[in-house]
Scaffold this motif. Structure first.
Motif, short mmCIF file in Angstrom:
data_model
loop_
_atom_site.label_atom_id
_atom_site.label_comp_id
_atom_site.label_asym_id
_atom_site.label_seq_id
_atom_site.Cartn_x
_atom_site.Cartn_y
_atom_site.Cartn_z
N LEU A 52 0.83 -1.21 0.00
CA LEU A 52 0.00 0.00 0.00
C LEU A 52 0.87 1.26 0.00
O LEU A 52 0.53 2.26 -0.63
N THR A 53 2.00 1.21 0.69
CA THR A 53 2.92 2.35 0.69
C THR A 53 3.48 2.56 -0.72
O THR A 53 3.50 3.68 -1.24
N ALA A 54 3.88 1.46 -1.36
CA ALA A 54 4.48 1.56 -2.70
C ALA A 54 3.47 2.09 -3.72
O ALA A 54 3.79 2.94 -4.56
N ILE A 55 2.23 1.62 -3.63
CA ILE A 55 1.25 1.99 -4.67
C ILE A 55 0.84 3.47 -4.54
O ILE A 55 0.50 4.11 -5.54
N ARG A 56 0.93 3.99 -3.34
CA ARG A 56 0.64 5.43 -3.17
C ARG A 56 1.68 6.28 -3.87
O ARG A 56 1.39 7.39 -4.33
N ARG A 57 2.92 5.77 -3.93
CA ARG A 57 4.03 6.57 -4.45
C ARG A 57 4.28 6.38 -5.94
O ARG A 57 4.91 7.21 -6.57
N ASP A 58 3.84 5.24 -6.46
CA ASP A 58 4.27 4.84 -7.80
C ASP A 58 3.05 4.71 -8.73
O ASP A 58 2.34 3.72 -8.68
N SER A 59 2.87 5.72 -9.58
CA SER A 59 1.67 5.71 -10.43
C SER A 59 1.73 4.58 -11.47
O SER A 59 0.69 4.06 -11.88
N LEU A 60 2.93 4.18 -11.88
CA LEU A 60 3.02 3.07 -12.84
C LEU A 60 2.60 1.75 -12.19
O LEU A 60 1.93 0.93 -12.80
N LEU A 61 2.99 1.59 -10.93
CA LEU A 61 2.57 0.40 -10.18
C LEU A 61 1.05 0.38 -10.06
O LEU A 61 0.41 -0.65 -10.27
N TYR A 62 0.48 1.55 -9.76
CA TYR A 62 -0.98 1.64 -9.64
C TYR A 62 -1.65 1.20 -10.95
O TYR A 62 -2.59 0.41 -10.96
N ARG A 63 -1.13 1.71 -12.06
CA ARG A 63 -1.75 1.37 -13.35
C ARG A 63 -1.61 -0.12 -13.67
O ARG A 63 -2.53 -0.75 -14.18
N ARG A 64 -0.45 -0.67 -13.34
CA ARG A 64 -0.23 -2.09 -13.57
C ARG A 64 -1.18 -2.93 -12.71
O ARG A 64 -1.75 -3.91 -13.16
N PHE A 65 -1.34 -2.48 -11.48
CA PHE A 65 -2.23 -3.19 -10.57
C PHE A 65 -3.69 -3.11 -11.06
O PHE A 65 -4.43 -4.09 -11.04
N HIS A 66 -4.08 -1.93 -11.54
CA HIS A 66 -5.45 -1.75 -12.06
C HIS A 66 -5.70 -2.72 -13.21
O HIS A 66 -6.72 -3.41 -13.27
N THR A 67 -4.72 -2.83 -14.10
CA THR A 67 -4.86 -3.73 -15.25
C THR A 67 -4.93 -5.19 -14.79
O THR A 67 -5.70 -5.98 -15.32
N TYR A 68 -4.15 -5.51 -13.76
CA TYR A 68 -4.13 -6.88 -13.25
C TYR A 68 -5.47 -7.23 -12.59
O TYR A 68 -5.98 -8.34 -12.73
N LEU A 69 -6.03 -6.26 -11.89
CA LEU A 69 -7.24 -6.54 -11.12
C LEU A 69 -8.49 -6.64 -11.99
O LEU A 69 -9.39 -7.42 -11.71
N THR A 70 -8.54 -5.85 -13.04
CA THR A 70 -9.72 -5.88 -13.90
C THR A 70 -9.53 -7.00 -14.94
O THR A 70 -8.44 -7.19 -15.47
N ILE A 71 -10.60 -7.71 -15.21
CA ILE A 71 -10.53 -8.89 -16.11
C ILE A 71 -10.85 -8.41 -17.53
O ILE A 71 -11.88 -7.76 -17.73
N HIS A 72 -10.02 -8.76 -18.49
CA HIS A 72 -10.18 -8.18 -19.84
C HIS A 72 -10.57 -9.18 -20.92
O HIS A 72 -10.46 -8.88 -22.10
N VAL A 73 -10.99 -10.36 -20.47
CA VAL A 73 -11.34 -11.40 -21.46
C VAL A 73 -12.44 -10.88 -22.39
O VAL A 73 -13.47 -10.38 -21.94
N THR A 74 -12.22 -11.02 -23.66
CA THR A 74 -13.23 -10.64 -24.64
C THR A 74 -12.92 -11.34 -25.94
O THR A 74 -11.85 -11.94 -26.09
N GLU A 75 -13.84 -11.30 -26.88
CA GLU A 75 -13.57 -11.85 -28.21
C GLU A 75 -14.59 -11.27 -29.19
O GLU A 75 -15.64 -10.76 -28.77
N PHE A 76 -14.25 -11.31 -30.46
CA PHE A 76 -15.19 -10.84 -31.48
C PHE A 76 -16.45 -11.70 -31.44
O PHE A 76 -16.39 -12.92 -31.30
N PHE A 77 -17.60 -11.05 -31.55
CA PHE A 77 -18.90 -11.72 -31.59
C PHE A 77 -19.01 -12.77 -30.47
O PHE A 77 -19.42 -13.91 -30.71
N ARG A 78 -18.64 -12.35 -29.29
CA ARG A 78 -18.69 -13.26 -28.13
C ARG A 78 -20.12 -13.79 -27.96
O ARG A 78 -21.06 -13.00 -27.93
N ASP A 79 -20.27 -15.09 -27.80
CA ASP A 79 -21.58 -15.75 -27.75
C ASP A 79 -22.34 -15.48 -29.06
O ASP A 79 -23.35 -14.74 -29.07
#
Ligand SMILES: C[S@@+](CC[C@H](N)C(=O)[O-])C[C@H]1O[C@@H](n2cnc3c(N)ncnc32)[C@H](O)[C@@H]1O
Length: 267
Positions: A52-79
């Motif tokens: 938590l200390t590191a993520i407050r200081r490091d905006s790149l870490l925050y962005r990487r963490f945001h990308t890791y936490l959100t699920i991005h699975v998708t595909e063309f014409f899904r279902d």
């Protein structure tokens, strides 16, 4: 299921991340906890406090963490069958020009599928594709699609792609545009009013009270007669109370009574 973090620790996680602009308190907790624990282990932080200390200081870490936490699975014409019925539902909309919002668009397969559909239907379209994650939006804006992704596109739509350096790009789409924008469905105001809102496989990640609020928000983006296209596994039991009728599974049409949030489509 028992929580990984006790309440004071969980509150410090929520507090820190919400201060950084990530509304984690809105999401279902168990999945977030699992992802958070594995991120901390993977990045070898000594403990939660160090992270938590590191993520407050490091905006790149925050962005990487945001990308890791959100699920991005998708595909063309899904279902795929849902997209066939979605096309049939669009055929019922008499206006040629359509404004479409793809909320939680990930790297773009969903708005591109909508554009291909509308292009083939001879409609004019303006598609606003939004996501809260900067990294997937950057990928979406590049508009480069891999061979396996391309192969998911039904053959009639492949004519709108051409090969470039072992990947595929869109070419020859004359009917409209896709604009990619950063937008947080929980925190941000609606990006406009749309004839069609596609929000698939996003609201499942939220707690039930937040999910209901978000459905209300999506409702507010539609005029009477507008279509809401949800994910194949999502339930929308409140649809009658919110003034929708079922068009086909996962596709709803707004019937509502005219009012401040019920926009009339401009002829
Ligand atoms: C599982 S993907 C779904 C992609 C696409 N809609 C589909 O069904 O194939 C969920 C997307 O929602 C995005 N997302 C997560 N939280 C969000 C939020 N609060 N606001 C907007 N997008 C969000 C994620 O970054 C991710 O790209």
């Amino acid at each position: 299921m028992s929580a990984t973090y006790d309440e004071p620790h969980w509150q410090s996680i929520v507090h820190t991340l919400e201060e950084l602009g990530f509304q984690v308190g809105a999401y279902k907790r168990p999945q977030l906890e699992r992802r958070l624990t594995s991120f901390i282990a993977r990045e070898a932080y000594a403990d939660l406090a160090a992270f938590l200390t590191a993520i407050r200081r490091d905006s790149l870490l925050y962005r990487r963490f945001h990308t890791y936490l959100t699920i991005h699975v998708t595909e063309f014409f899904r279902d795929p069958p849902y997209w066939v019925r979605f096309r049939e539902a669009i055929e019922q909309i008499p206006t040629r020009d359509l404004r479409v919002w793809s909320a939680g668009c990930s790297w773009g397969a969903e708005p591109v599928s909508a554009a291909l559909l509308l292009e083939e239907m001879g409609r004019r379209y303006e598609i606003v594709a939004t996501d809260s994650d900067d990294a997937v939006l950057a990928t979406a804006r590049q508009g480069l699609y891999s061979q396996p992704d391309y192969e998911r596109i039904p053959p009639p739509y492949r004519k709108y792609f051409r090969a470039r350096d072992g990947q595929w790009i869109l070419a020859g789409m004359a009917g409209g545009n896709i604009t990619y924008q950063r937008h947080d469905l929980v925190a941000d105001a609606l990006p406009g009013v749309f004839d069609i809102v596609i929000c698939r496989n996003l609201i499942i990640y939220f707690k039930s009270d937040v999910r209901a609020r978000l459905l209300g928000k999506l409702n507010g983006a539609l005029p009477i007669g507008g279509l809401l296209f949800l994910g194949a596994t999502e339930t929308f039991l409140e649809y009658v109370d919110m003034g929708f009728e079922v068009v086909s599974p996962s596709i709803f049409r707004k019937k509502g009574i005219p009012g401040p949030t019920n926009h009339q489509r401009v002829p």
